[in-house]
Scaffold this active site. Sequence first.
Site, mmCIF file in Angstrom:
data_model
loop_
_atom_site.group_PDB
_atom_site.id
_atom_site.type_symbol
_atom_site.label_atom_id
_atom_site.label_comp_id
_atom_site.label_asym_id
_atom_site.label_seq_id
_atom_site.Cartn_x
_atom_site.Cartn_y
_atom_site.Cartn_z
ATOM 1 N N VAL A 57 27.756 -13.597 -64.535
ATOM 2 C CA VAL A 57 26.936 -12.867 -63.562
ATOM 3 C C VAL A 57 25.699 -12.226 -64.193
ATOM 4 O O VAL A 57 24.798 -11.791 -63.480
ATOM 5 C CB VAL A 57 27.752 -11.776 -62.807
ATOM 6 N N ASN A 112 31.854 -8.037 -57.521
ATOM 7 C CA ASN A 112 33.099 -7.393 -57.950
ATOM 8 C C ASN A 112 33.362 -7.545 -59.448
ATOM 9 O O ASN A 112 34.168 -6.810 -60.007
ATOM 10 C CB ASN A 112 34.261 -7.992 -57.138
ATOM 11 N N TYR A 122 31.125 2.914 -68.892
ATOM 12 C CA TYR A 122 31.687 2.483 -67.604
ATOM 13 C C TYR A 122 31.218 3.423 -66.492
ATOM 14 O O TYR A 122 30.788 2.981 -65.422
ATOM 15 C CB TYR A 122 33.213 2.467 -67.709
ATOM 16 N N LYS A 168 28.880 2.350 -63.261
ATOM 17 C CA LYS A 168 29.360 2.431 -61.879
ATOM 18 C C LYS A 168 28.543 3.445 -61.072
ATOM 19 O O LYS A 168 28.307 3.255 -59.877
ATOM 20 C CB LYS A 168 30.854 2.783 -61.856
HETATM 21 N N1 NAP Z 1 41.704 -2.129 -61.619
HETATM 22 C C1 NAP Z 1 41.287 -0.893 -61.319
HETATM 23 O O1 NAP Z 1 42.072 0.055 -61.301
HETATM 24 C C2 NAP Z 1 39.834 -0.653 -60.975
HETATM 25 C C3 NAP Z 1 39.447 0.655 -60.641
HETATM 26 C C4 NAP Z 1 38.142 0.906 -60.279
HETATM 27 C C5 NAP Z 1 37.224 -0.131 -60.245
HETATM 28 N N2 NAP Z 1 37.610 -1.381 -60.603
HETATM 29 C C6 NAP Z 1 36.589 -2.437 -60.547
HETATM 30 O O2 NAP Z 1 37.095 -3.548 -59.855
HETATM 31 C C7 NAP Z 1 36.460 -4.742 -60.335
HETATM 32 C C8 NAP Z 1 37.533 -5.756 -60.698
HETATM 33 O O3 NAP Z 1 38.355 -5.175 -61.700
HETATM 34 P P1 NAP Z 1 39.773 -5.803 -62.102
HETATM 35 O O4 NAP Z 1 40.654 -4.660 -62.362
HETATM 36 O O5 NAP Z 1 40.172 -6.837 -61.145
HETATM 37 O O6 NAP Z 1 39.360 -6.483 -63.508
HETATM 38 P P2 NAP Z 1 39.958 -7.775 -64.250
HETATM 39 O O7 NAP Z 1 41.353 -8.037 -63.857
HETATM 40 O O8 NAP Z 1 39.647 -7.570 -65.700
HETATM 41 O O9 NAP Z 1 39.081 -8.996 -63.684
HETATM 42 C C9 NAP Z 1 37.697 -9.010 -63.915
HETATM 43 C C10 NAP Z 1 37.114 -10.256 -63.283
HETATM 44 O O10 NAP Z 1 35.696 -10.201 -63.479
HETATM 45 C C11 NAP Z 1 35.270 -11.398 -64.119
HETATM 46 N N3 NAP Z 1 34.138 -11.149 -65.004
HETATM 47 C C12 NAP Z 1 34.042 -10.225 -66.005
HETATM 48 N N4 NAP Z 1 32.861 -10.335 -66.607
HETATM 49 C C13 NAP Z 1 32.189 -11.348 -65.990
HETATM 50 C C14 NAP Z 1 30.918 -11.927 -66.170
HETATM 51 N N5 NAP Z 1 30.064 -11.497 -67.120
HETATM 52 N N6 NAP Z 1 30.550 -12.950 -65.358
HETATM 53 C C15 NAP Z 1 31.398 -13.413 -64.397
HETATM 54 N N7 NAP Z 1 32.611 -12.891 -64.175
HETATM 55 C C16 NAP Z 1 33.009 -11.873 -64.977
HETATM 56 C C17 NAP Z 1 36.462 -11.867 -64.901
HETATM 57 O O11 NAP Z 1 36.319 -13.245 -65.148
HETATM 58 P P3 NAP Z 1 36.786 -13.911 -66.545
HETATM 59 O O12 NAP Z 1 38.284 -13.871 -66.490
HETATM 60 O O13 NAP Z 1 36.279 -15.293 -66.470
HETATM 61 O O14 NAP Z 1 36.211 -13.053 -67.632
HETATM 62 C C18 NAP Z 1 37.608 -11.542 -63.929
HETATM 63 O O15 NAP Z 1 37.730 -12.566 -62.965
HETATM 64 C C19 NAP Z 1 35.590 -4.310 -61.506
HETATM 65 O O16 NAP Z 1 34.254 -4.155 -61.064
HETATM 66 C C20 NAP Z 1 36.166 -2.966 -61.899
HETATM 67 O O17 NAP Z 1 35.221 -2.124 -62.524
HETATM 68 C C21 NAP Z 1 38.875 -1.671 -60.967
#
Ligand code: NAP
Length: 249
Positions: free
Chosen positions: A64, A90, A154, A158
């Site tokens: 991205v 996302n 982070y 955000k």
């Molecule tokens: N989990 C929580 O508690 C939480 C809380 C607040 C906010 N969030 C937000 O929610 C979103 C998703 O988080 P998650 O917990 O699902 O994280 P995750 O399980 O680590 O998954 C992250 C996803 O983003 C993709 N990604 C990362 N860097 C990328 C890049 N440079 N280009 C394209 N794709 C990329 C990854 O793809 P690859 O596998 O190919 O790297 C993966 O599919 C994030 O924005 C995070 O900040 C999460």
Amino acid sequence: MESWADVSGRRVVLTGAGRGLGRILASAFDAAGAHLGLVARTKDSLDDLAQTLKGDPLVCAGDVRDDEFNGRVARQMVERFGGVDVWICNAGISPEMTSVSDMSPETWREIVDINLTGTFLGAQAAARVMEPGGRIIITGSVIGDRPRAGLSAYAASKSGAHALTQALALELGPRDITVNAVALGWFDTGLGAHWHRDERRENDIVDHTSLGRWGTAGDLPGAYLFLASAASGYVTGTTLTVDGGYSLI
Ligand SMILES: NC(=O)c1ccc[n+]([C@@H]2O[C@H](COP(=O)([O-])OP(=O)(O)OC[C@H]3O[C@@H](n4cnc5c(N)ncnc54)[C@H](OP(=O)(O)O)[C@@H]3O)[C@@H](O)[C@H]2O)c1
């Protein structure tokens, strides 16, 4: 009148679809009848996800942070589905906590580049092809409004994403395109999962959350489905907090 939060037939780009929360969102939008474009860096994870969906999603593996890649995703959506109605920015990362003294410039840049610049570039690609009625949804975080020590990059990324949401809502409102963020609290999957391994942090988060528990898969899609649908047509520039009351305490 369209039924409540109907996204059937909507053409939806979802970044960060391969794992964690994105995978849950992909399943929810697919079940609701949307046409999906799935984005992540790892093609295998997207192919694996696509096999579990009832629709026939477009799979776009790439970064991205790459503006040409974002433009390619938009073009492929137009070729495959005839346009883009919803773009969900996302994709995001957050490594383990790092103090300001130990944070390397490379780590800082990587987090800000993916979480903020990558979000901007996705929204830009969306804005270039969207028609009136379009929806841009940005995954933010409660940490963007209420930082924690050790998460400076982070938090800044955000917080920037929340401000970007408002700026883009002002710019794209005259084109009848809405831009909203979803500020997530602590979810039991993906980025949040490693906090579970530390008992002190785990208890700290539960004690700090009004509902007394982490977010689960079922808690996630409602806000996104609402913001992607005609039901939210008069909602723009907001950050919808989905955190079980974490921000209140
Ligand atoms: N989990 C929580 O508690 C939480 C809380 C607040 C906010 N969030 C937000 O929610 C979103 C998703 O988080 P998650 O917990 O699902 O994280 P995750 O399980 O680590 O998954 C992250 C996803 O983003 C993709 N990604 C990362 N860097 C990328 C890049 N440079 N280009 C394209 N794709 C990329 C990854 O793809 P690859 O596998 O190919 O790297 C993966 O599919 C994030 O924005 C995070 O900040 C999460």
